[in-house]
Design an enzyme around this catalytic site. Structure first.
Site, PDB file in Angstrom:
ATOM      1  N   HIS A   1       0.963   5.198   0.897  1.00 51.05           N
ATOM      2  CA  HIS A   1       0.335   6.287   1.648  1.00 51.05           C
ATOM      3  C   HIS A   1       0.430   7.578   0.838  1.00 51.05           C
ATOM      4  O   HIS A   1       1.484   7.890   0.275  1.00 51.05           O
ATOM      5  CB  HIS A   1       1.063   6.514   2.974  1.00 51.05           C
TER       6      HIS A   1
ATOM      7  N   HIS B   1       0.845  -1.196   0.000  1.00 52.79           N
ATOM      8  CA  HIS B   1       0.000   0.000   0.000  1.00 52.79           C
ATOM      9  C   HIS B   1       0.878   1.244   0.000  1.00 52.79           C
ATOM     10  O   HIS B   1       1.944   1.268   0.598  1.00 52.79           O
ATOM     11  CB  HIS B   1      -0.975   0.019   1.183  1.00 52.79           C
TER      12      HIS B   1
END
Length: 148
Positions: free
Chosen positions: A110, A108
């Site tokens: 950010h 992931h």
């Protein structure tokens, strides 16, 4: 960026979000990625861009998917700057592995809106400058690893 680490595949909270089985405040979704607000934001508008297909880190993420993650993050960073949320700057941060502070074991990226005095930190210790021979040795190791 906080919370307990999750395992891969079964039980992965990001896989559950991508499958529509867990709640999330989604801001973008396409065939490859989903982007949603972080449950524990550094600042208002803190987003996560996540591949829908499970991968733990960069090493097992398809390069095309990786490019899509970064492309969506770029678009979202631009959107944050145009939004009503306070965004004087943006951090893009990908933590790959426990040593790099990855807490959810699903890749992931950010996207964190930043502003003066927001209380968030991102500090790396700055060491002494290395001599050119040491830098060239490290560069050679990386060049060799890039070869097919």
């Amino acid at each position: 960026m906080s919370g307990p680490a999750t395992s891969t595949g079964d039980g992965c909270v990001f896989c559950a979000i991508a499958a529509g089985e867990a709640e999330a405040s989604v801001v973008h979704e396409d065939d490859e990625v989903i982007a949603f607000l972080d449950l524990h934001p550094v600042t208002p508008g803190h987003l996560l861009v996540v591949p829908k297909r499970h991968s733990v880190g960069l090493d097992d993420t398809d390069p095309d998917t990786g490019r899509r993650v970064w492309s969506v993050a770029h678009d979202l960073a631009r959107a944050l700057r145009r939004s009503s949320l306070r965004t004087d700057g943006v951090n893009l941060l990908l933590c790959d592995g426990a040593a790099a502070f990855q807490t959810v074991l699903h890749l992931h990226l950010h996207v964190v809106p930043r502003f003066e005095g927001d209380g968030g930190e991102l500090m790396f210790p700055i060491g002494p400058a290395h001599d050119r021979a040491l830098l060239e040795r490290d560069a050679q190791a990386i060049r060799e690893a890039l070869a097919p």
